[in-house]
Design a protein around this motif. Structure first.
Motif, PDB file in Angstrom:
ATOM      1  N   ALA A 129       4.634  -5.345  -4.006  1.00  0.00           N
ATOM      2  CA  ALA A 129       4.804  -4.726  -5.317  1.00  0.00           C
ATOM      3  C   ALA A 129       4.114  -5.576  -6.382  1.00  0.00           C
ATOM      4  N   VAL A 130       3.196  -4.958  -7.130  1.00  0.00           N
ATOM      5  CA  VAL A 130       2.463  -5.626  -8.202  1.00  0.00           C
ATOM      6  C   VAL A 130       2.849  -4.966  -9.522  1.00  0.00           C
ATOM      7  N   GLY A 131       3.292  -5.768 -10.482  1.00  0.00           N
ATOM      8  CA  GLY A 131       3.638  -5.224 -11.781  1.00  0.00           C
ATOM      9  C   GLY A 131       5.117  -4.953 -11.974  1.00  0.00           C
ATOM     10  N   PHE A 151      10.414   0.488  -7.203  1.00  0.00           N
ATOM     11  CA  PHE A 151       9.031   0.236  -7.623  1.00  0.00           C
ATOM     12  C   PHE A 151       8.546   1.379  -8.525  1.00  0.00           C
ATOM     13  N   ASP A 152       8.866   2.599  -8.125  1.00  0.00           N
ATOM     14  CA  ASP A 152       8.452   3.767  -8.903  1.00  0.00           C
ATOM     15  C   ASP A 152       9.099   3.756 -10.282  1.00  0.00           C
ATOM     16  N   ARG A 153      10.372   3.416 -10.335  1.00  0.00           N
ATOM     17  CA  ARG A 153      11.094   3.378 -11.614  1.00  0.00           C
ATOM     18  C   ARG A 153      10.458   2.372 -12.563  1.00  0.00           C
ATOM     19  N   GLN A 154      10.003   1.245 -12.013  1.00  0.00           N
ATOM     20  CA  GLN A 154       9.440   0.189 -12.851  1.00  0.00           C
ATOM     21  C   GLN A 154       7.941   0.361 -13.127  1.00  0.00           C
ATOM     22  N   GLY A 155       7.336   1.364 -12.522  1.00  0.00           N
ATOM     23  CA  GLY A 155       5.907   1.569 -12.729  1.00  0.00           C
ATOM     24  C   GLY A 155       5.032   0.549 -12.029  1.00  0.00           C
ATOM     25  N   ALA A 156       5.569  -0.103 -10.993  1.00  0.00           N
ATOM     26  CA  ALA A 156       4.803  -1.095 -10.243  1.00  0.00           C
ATOM     27  C   ALA A 156       3.884  -0.399  -9.241  1.00  0.00           C
ATOM     28  N   ALA A 157       2.789  -1.046  -8.913  1.00  0.00           N
ATOM     29  CA  ALA A 157       1.912  -0.562  -7.848  1.00  0.00           C
ATOM     30  C   ALA A 157       2.503  -0.986  -6.514  1.00  0.00           C
ATOM     31  N   ALA A 158       2.593  -0.047  -5.580  1.00  0.00           N
ATOM     32  CA  ALA A 158       3.157  -0.315  -4.255  1.00  0.00           C
ATOM     33  C   ALA A 158       2.030  -0.322  -3.227  1.00  0.00           C
ATOM     34  N   LEU A 159       1.831  -1.465  -2.590  1.00  0.00           N
ATOM     35  CA  LEU A 159       0.769  -1.631  -1.603  1.00  0.00           C
ATOM     36  C   LEU A 159       1.378  -1.884  -0.226  1.00  0.00           C
ATOM     37  N   VAL A 160       0.677  -1.419   0.793  1.00  0.00           N
ATOM     38  CA  VAL A 160       1.132  -1.617   2.171  1.00  0.00           C
ATOM     39  C   VAL A 160       0.275  -2.689   2.831  1.00  0.00           C
ATOM     40  N   ASP A 193       3.968   6.797  10.157  1.00  0.00           N
ATOM     41  CA  ASP A 193       4.937   7.794   9.695  1.00  0.00           C
ATOM     42  C   ASP A 193       5.549   7.387   8.352  1.00  0.00           C
ATOM     43  N   ASP A 194       5.875   6.074   8.219  1.00  0.00           N
ATOM     44  CA  ASP A 194       6.421   5.575   6.949  1.00  0.00           C
ATOM     45  C   ASP A 194       5.416   5.812   5.819  1.00  0.00           C
ATOM     46  N   ILE A 195       4.170   5.488   6.092  1.00  0.00           N
ATOM     47  CA  ILE A 195       3.133   5.596   5.067  1.00  0.00           C
ATOM     48  C   ILE A 195       2.940   7.053   4.657  1.00  0.00           C
ATOM     49  N   TYR A 196       2.916   7.944   5.635  1.00  0.00           N
ATOM     50  CA  TYR A 196       2.743   9.351   5.294  1.00  0.00           C
ATOM     51  C   TYR A 196       3.959   9.875   4.531  1.00  0.00           C
ATOM     52  N   ARG A 197       5.145   9.408   4.919  1.00  0.00           N
ATOM     53  CA  ARG A 197       6.369   9.842   4.239  1.00  0.00           C
ATOM     54  C   ARG A 197       6.363   9.451   2.764  1.00  0.00           C
ATOM     55  N   PHE A 198       5.868   8.252   2.471  1.00  0.00           N
ATOM     56  CA  PHE A 198       5.892   7.743   1.096  1.00  0.00           C
ATOM     57  C   PHE A 198       4.503   7.761   0.447  1.00  0.00           C
ATOM     58  N   ARG A 199       3.614   8.573   0.946  1.00  0.00           N
ATOM     59  CA  ARG A 199       2.223   8.512   0.475  1.00  0.00           C
ATOM     60  C   ARG A 199       2.098   8.802  -1.020  1.00  0.00           C
ATOM     61  N   ASP A 200       3.023   9.574  -1.591  1.00  0.00           N
ATOM     62  CA  ASP A 200       2.961   9.864  -3.023  1.00  0.00           C
ATOM     63  C   ASP A 200       3.391   8.677  -3.876  1.00  0.00           C
ATOM     64  N   ARG A 201       4.026   7.672  -3.241  1.00  0.00           N
ATOM     65  CA  ARG A 201       4.463   6.485  -3.976  1.00  0.00           C
ATOM     66  C   ARG A 201       3.635   5.256  -3.632  1.00  0.00           C
ATOM     67  N   ILE A 202       2.764   5.366  -2.664  1.00  0.00           N
ATOM     68  CA  ILE A 202       1.938   4.244  -2.218  1.00  0.00           C
ATOM     69  C   ILE A 202       0.581   4.307  -2.908  1.00  0.00           C
ATOM     70  N   ASP A 203       0.138   3.164  -3.415  1.00  0.00           N
ATOM     71  CA  ASP A 203      -1.112   3.117  -4.177  1.00  0.00           C
ATOM     72  C   ASP A 203      -2.304   2.613  -3.373  1.00  0.00           C
ATOM     73  N   ALA A 204      -2.073   1.910  -2.271  1.00  0.00           N
ATOM     74  CA  ALA A 204      -3.182   1.458  -1.428  1.00  0.00           C
ATOM     75  C   ALA A 204      -2.616   0.885  -0.127  1.00  0.00           C
ATOM     76  N   VAL A 205      -3.458   0.913   0.907  1.00  0.00           N
ATOM     77  CA  VAL A 205      -3.089   0.399   2.233  1.00  0.00           C
ATOM     78  C   VAL A 205      -4.131  -0.628   2.657  1.00  0.00           C
ATOM     79  N   GLU A 206      -3.661  -1.719   3.222  1.00  0.00           N
ATOM     80  CA  GLU A 206      -4.573  -2.775   3.668  1.00  0.00           C
ATOM     81  C   GLU A 206      -5.276  -2.372   4.958  1.00  0.00           C
ATOM     82  N   VAL A 207      -6.605  -2.404   4.941  1.00  0.00           N
ATOM     83  CA  VAL A 207      -7.375  -1.971   6.104  1.00  0.00           C
ATOM     84  C   VAL A 207      -8.015  -3.133   6.855  1.00  0.00           C
ATOM     85  N   TRP A 208      -7.931  -4.339   6.296  1.00  0.00           N
ATOM     86  CA  TRP A 208      -8.442  -5.527   6.993  1.00  0.00           C
ATOM     87  C   TRP A 208      -7.572  -6.708   6.591  1.00  0.00           C
ATOM     88  N   ASN A 209      -7.145  -7.485   7.587  1.00  0.00           N
ATOM     89  CA  ASN A 209      -6.280  -8.640   7.355  1.00  0.00           C
ATOM     90  C   ASN A 209      -6.698  -9.735   8.327  1.00  0.00           C
TER      91      ASN A 209
END
Length: 249
Positions: A74-76, A94-103, A116-132
């Protein structure tokens, strides 16, 4: 066009980390250590920010139980959010506080959100990590697949637990980022970005060192957390949360 190079997730912060970040051309560093309360993170981030490097405080919240924890970055945040609350409760906060939610690190070991989690919350998720850097190639391929299927923006980070990893991966946003609120806006507004990481033998060795660190973190480090430390400072029962999360978990 002004652009900003952002390392979106590091666990450590000191003078050497700042020096390393600057040498790697990083403009913004997102600092989110485990089990540290938000006011303390903010204080340390402010201490190490200067005209060359912006350090943004953030929280990687452990949702669920220790055994079945799932991480969300959570950023912000405006108010502290504890670990060990249900994923739904964390996302709602996170949504209430207007924070960016990253996976971070999706489907990685027992700590990443599932597809499944990501798809379930996709409207609240702002970005997903594709390389780590702790990922094996098949983990990165799966992360990209999940992100594409959910039609969500991508990001990467060094996820640095070791100083030499800082700046090994970054996300370049096609906008100037001069404050934490600028970064939150860039994430929420889906500002165009590029996901980039280093390459070569040295890079592979640094990634291997990060993966090896994972073994320590999940052996002695875990024993220390569970048996020696007592209640975590980010536990929802801690007095710092003033009963705000009673009955949530």
């Amino acid at each position: 066009m002004t652009a900003s190079r952002v390392d979106l997730h590091v666990k450590i912060l000191d003078e050497n980390v700042v020096e390393r970040a600057k040498s790697q051309g990083v403009d913004v560093l997102v600092y989110a250590p485990h089990f540290v309360r938000l006011p303390d993170i903010r204080e340390r981030a402010a201490r190490f920010s200067d005209d060359e490097l912006l350090v943004v405080p953030a929280r990687e919240v452990f949702t669920g139980s220790w055994k079945h924890r799932r991480h969300v970055l959570a950023v912000g945040l405006k108010e502290p959010v504890p670990d060990f609350i249900p994923l739904e409760a964390a996302m709602r906060e996170f949504d209430r506080q207007g924070a960016a939610a990253l996976v971070p690190h999706p489907e990685f070991l027992n700590v990443g959100l599932s597809g499944d989690d990501i798809y379930r919350f996709r409207d609240r998720i702002d970005a997903v990590e594709v390389w780590n850097p702790k990922h094996w190639p098949h983990h990165n391929s799966r992360a990209r697949e999940i992100t594409d299927e959910a039609d969500l923006p991508a990001f990467t980070s060094s996820y640095a637990h070791i100083r030499t990893s800082v700046g090994e991966a970054w996300t370049t946003f096609e906008t100037a980022i001069d404050s934490a609120s600028d970064l939150v806006s860039a994430l929420k507004d889906e500002v165009p970005r590029k996901v980039v990481h280093e390459s070569g033998v040295g890079h592979k060795l640094r990634c291997a060192a990060e993966f090896a660190h994972l073994g320590w973190e999940n052996s002695y480090g875990k024993i220390d957390r569970l048996l020696l430390s007592g209640m975590e400072p980010t536990h929802p029962d801690h007095i710092a949360y003033e009963d705000r999360f009673d009955g949530v978990y």
